[in-house]
Design an enzyme around this catalytic site. Sequence first.
Site, PDB file in Angstrom:
ATOM      1  N   ASP A  46       0.840  -1.197   0.000  1.00 21.22           N
ATOM      2  CA  ASP A  46       0.000   0.000   0.000  1.00 21.22           C
ATOM      3  C   ASP A  46       0.873   1.245   0.000  1.00 21.22           C
ATOM      4  O   ASP A  46       1.631   1.487   0.942  1.00 21.22           O
ATOM      5  CB  ASP A  46      -0.893  -0.016   1.247  1.00 21.22           C
ATOM      6  CG  ASP A  46      -1.782   1.216   1.337  1.00 21.22           C
ATOM      7  OD1 ASP A  46      -2.958   1.122   0.968  1.00 21.22           O
ATOM      8  OD2 ASP A  46      -1.282   2.277   1.781  1.00 21.22           O
ATOM      9  N   TYR A  51       2.938  10.087  -0.541  1.00 23.12           N
ATOM     10  CA  TYR A  51       4.054   9.503   0.205  1.00 23.12           C
ATOM     11  C   TYR A  51       5.398   9.770  -0.479  1.00 23.12           C
ATOM     12  O   TYR A  51       6.443   9.687   0.159  1.00 23.12           O
ATOM     13  CB  TYR A  51       3.898   7.990   0.367  1.00 23.12           C
ATOM     14  CG  TYR A  51       2.686   7.525   1.137  1.00 23.12           C
ATOM     15  CD1 TYR A  51       1.870   8.414   1.839  1.00 23.12           C
ATOM     16  CD2 TYR A  51       2.347   6.175   1.172  1.00 23.12           C
ATOM     17  CE1 TYR A  51       0.754   7.962   2.529  1.00 23.12           C
ATOM     18  CE2 TYR A  51       1.245   5.716   1.867  1.00 23.12           C
ATOM     19  CZ  TYR A  51       0.446   6.610   2.533  1.00 23.12           C
ATOM     20  OH  TYR A  51      -0.653   6.160   3.220  1.00 23.12           O
ATOM     21  N   LYS A  76      -3.016   5.795  -3.951  1.00 20.82           N
ATOM     22  CA  LYS A  76      -4.087   6.713  -3.575  1.00 20.82           C
ATOM     23  C   LYS A  76      -3.925   8.077  -4.256  1.00 20.82           C
ATOM     24  O   LYS A  76      -2.809   8.555  -4.447  1.00 20.82           O
ATOM     25  CB  LYS A  76      -4.120   6.915  -2.055  1.00 20.82           C
ATOM     26  CG  LYS A  76      -4.089   5.623  -1.249  1.00 20.82           C
ATOM     27  CD  LYS A  76      -4.135   5.898   0.244  1.00 20.82           C
ATOM     28  CE  LYS A  76      -3.666   4.707   1.044  1.00 20.82           C
ATOM     29  NZ  LYS A  76      -2.216   4.504   1.016  1.00 20.82           N
ATOM     30  N   HIS A 109      -7.739   9.509  -1.443  1.00 18.39           N
ATOM     31  CA  HIS A 109      -7.025   9.497  -0.167  1.00 18.39           C
ATOM     32  C   HIS A 109      -7.811  10.184   0.958  1.00 18.39           C
ATOM     33  O   HIS A 109      -7.816   9.701   2.092  1.00 18.39           O
ATOM     34  CB  HIS A 109      -5.663  10.170  -0.347  1.00 18.39           C
ATOM     35  CG  HIS A 109      -4.635   9.709   0.625  1.00 18.39           C
ATOM     36  ND1 HIS A 109      -3.296   9.694   0.339  1.00 18.39           N
ATOM     37  CD2 HIS A 109      -4.724   9.250   1.894  1.00 18.39           C
ATOM     38  CE1 HIS A 109      -2.607   9.237   1.379  1.00 18.39           C
ATOM     39  NE2 HIS A 109      -3.455   8.969   2.343  1.00 18.39           N
ATOM     40  N   LEU A 191      -1.537  -0.219  14.484  1.00 19.46           N
ATOM     41  CA  LEU A 191      -0.863  -0.306  15.785  1.00 19.46           C
ATOM     42  C   LEU A 191      -0.814   1.045  16.501  1.00 19.46           C
ATOM     43  O   LEU A 191      -0.082   1.209  17.482  1.00 19.46           O
ATOM     44  CB  LEU A 191       0.560  -0.857  15.603  1.00 19.46           C
ATOM     45  CG  LEU A 191       0.646  -2.269  15.016  1.00 19.46           C
ATOM     46  CD1 LEU A 191       2.085  -2.631  14.696  1.00 19.46           C
ATOM     47  CD2 LEU A 191       0.024  -3.286  15.962  1.00 19.46           C
ATOM     48  N   ILE A 229      -2.604  -2.989   7.219  1.00 21.21           N
ATOM     49  CA  ILE A 229      -1.363  -2.719   6.487  1.00 21.21           C
ATOM     50  C   ILE A 229      -0.310  -2.154   7.439  1.00 21.21           C
ATOM     51  O   ILE A 229       0.053  -0.987   7.346  1.00 21.21           O
ATOM     52  CB  ILE A 229      -1.609  -1.754   5.298  1.00 21.21           C
ATOM     53  CG1 ILE A 229      -2.495  -0.557   5.721  1.00 21.21           C
ATOM     54  CG2 ILE A 229      -2.228  -2.483   4.120  1.00 21.21           C
ATOM     55  CD1 ILE A 229      -2.556   0.561   4.706  1.00 21.21           C
ATOM     56  N   LYS A 231       3.185  -1.075   9.076  1.00 21.80           N
ATOM     57  CA  LYS A 231       4.392  -0.536   8.443  1.00 21.80           C
ATOM     58  C   LYS A 231       5.591  -0.726   9.343  1.00 21.80           C
ATOM     59  O   LYS A 231       5.491  -0.580  10.568  1.00 21.80           O
ATOM     60  CB  LYS A 231       4.197   0.961   8.166  1.00 21.80           C
ATOM     61  CG  LYS A 231       5.403   1.647   7.547  1.00 21.80           C
ATOM     62  CD  LYS A 231       5.474   3.105   7.929  1.00 21.80           C
ATOM     63  CE  LYS A 231       6.152   3.313   9.254  1.00 21.80           C
ATOM     64  NZ  LYS A 231       6.370   4.724   9.615  1.00 21.80           N
ATOM     65  N   SER A 232       6.723  -1.074   8.753  1.00 22.69           N
ATOM     66  CA  SER A 232       7.990  -1.090   9.468  1.00 22.69           C
ATOM     67  C   SER A 232       9.106  -1.068   8.432  1.00 22.69           C
ATOM     68  O   SER A 232       8.913  -1.514   7.299  1.00 22.69           O
ATOM     69  CB  SER A 232       8.126  -2.332  10.349  1.00 22.69           C
ATOM     70  OG  SER A 232       9.388  -2.316  11.005  1.00 22.69           O
ATOM     71  N   VAL A 233      10.256  -0.546   8.815  1.00 17.48           N
ATOM     72  CA  VAL A 233      11.428  -0.627   7.934  1.00 17.48           C
ATOM     73  C   VAL A 233      12.462  -1.588   8.532  1.00 17.48           C
ATOM     74  O   VAL A 233      13.538  -1.763   7.978  1.00 17.48           O
ATOM     75  CB  VAL A 233      12.071   0.762   7.707  1.00 17.48           C
ATOM     76  CG1 VAL A 233      11.107   1.679   6.965  1.00 17.48           C
ATOM     77  CG2 VAL A 233      12.496   1.399   9.035  1.00 17.48           C
ATOM     78  N   ARG A 237      10.859  -6.759  12.476  1.00 20.88           N
ATOM     79  CA  ARG A 237       9.471  -6.352  12.722  1.00 20.88           C
ATOM     80  C   ARG A 237       8.584  -6.689  11.524  1.00 20.88           C
ATOM     81  O   ARG A 237       7.418  -7.050  11.686  1.00 20.88           O
ATOM     82  CB  ARG A 237       9.407  -4.842  13.003  1.00 20.88           C
ATOM     83  CG  ARG A 237      10.034  -4.416  14.307  1.00 20.88           C
ATOM     84  CD  ARG A 237       9.092  -4.662  15.486  1.00 20.88           C
ATOM     85  NE  ARG A 237       9.725  -4.334  16.754  1.00 20.88           N
ATOM     86  CZ  ARG A 237       9.819  -3.112  17.246  1.00 20.88           C
ATOM     87  NH1 ARG A 237       9.335  -2.084  16.563  1.00 20.88           N
ATOM     88  NH2 ARG A 237      10.383  -2.918  18.416  1.00 20.88           N
ATOM     89  N   ASN A 241       5.343  -8.952  12.135  1.00 25.43           N
ATOM     90  CA  ASN A 241       3.986  -8.516  11.815  1.00 25.43           C
ATOM     91  C   ASN A 241       3.262  -9.476  10.880  1.00 25.43           C
ATOM     92  O   ASN A 241       2.027  -9.452  10.795  1.00 25.43           O
ATOM     93  CB  ASN A 241       4.018  -7.118  11.184  1.00 25.43           C
ATOM     94  CG  ASN A 241       4.404  -6.039  12.167  1.00 25.43           C
ATOM     95  OD1 ASN A 241       4.364  -6.236  13.378  1.00 25.43           O
ATOM     96  ND2 ASN A 241       4.802  -4.884  11.649  1.00 25.43           N
TER      97      ASN A 241
END
Length: 275
Positions: A46, A51, A76, A109, A191, A229, A231-233, A237, A241
């Site tokens: 997503d 972004y 979006k 969006h 989260l 959805i 998110k983590s970099v 993690r 998830n």
Amino acid sequence: MTAIPTLTLNNGVQMPQLGFGVFQVSDDDTTAAVSAALAAGYRSIDTAAIYGNEAGTGRALAESGIARDELFITSKLWIADLGYEATLAAFETSLDKLGLDYLDLYLIHWPAPGLGKYTDSWLALEKLLADGRVRAIGVSNFLPEHVQKLIDLGGTVPAVNQVELHPALQQRDIGAFNTAYGIATEAWSPLAQGALLDEPAILEIASRHGRSPAQVILRWHLQQGRIIIPKSVTPSRINENLDVFGFDLSADELAVVDGLERDGRTGPHPAEFNG
């Protein structure tokens, strides 16, 4: 690869219930993060025009070697591009940056009700759907009153409404409205940007199951039938998830998480935000 369940959208398209978000990730970092997510087993990604990382997402998709029909890609339309012709042009820009021939899901969006343009954009999305440029169309951050205006146009009912949703902001009125019209509810910030990971009730449930607090919250979403959805970099993690299908929360545990509602909104209010 972890088997991720799919939900059937109201037009018959299958969408993975768990995807990977890239909000607030730089374009360069997005390539590495999406690559890690795809390697872990995610197939739904997503992103969004605002972004600024559609190109980075596209690079990861191209480098993955994964067949296009195994992927589910969402982007979006930003507020600045609301309006019929502007929407069509913005879609082409997003598609070009992603390096794709079509999108699986395209969302408006924000409704930006003060601008009065989102119904014109919806007509443009319907054209993209009819032309086969996108497999499903929907909205993000729409209140029931905004969605109703789209339904009243008499054409396509949105397939998805993606809203901020987590234990501290459960948006029950939106969820009930979506269900009544066969619209899938998708949670962004599932989260709460980490704000609930130290919640005693969550920690207790996590300890009971030998899971992390994040896994408990994501499991709560999944058992409520929502699309999420996270998110983590961080690769660990990203994998954590995804590892949320080997346990179930009891009815009592679900009720405990339900009890954490406190109108804890972290983003703008859709009735007031105009870009």
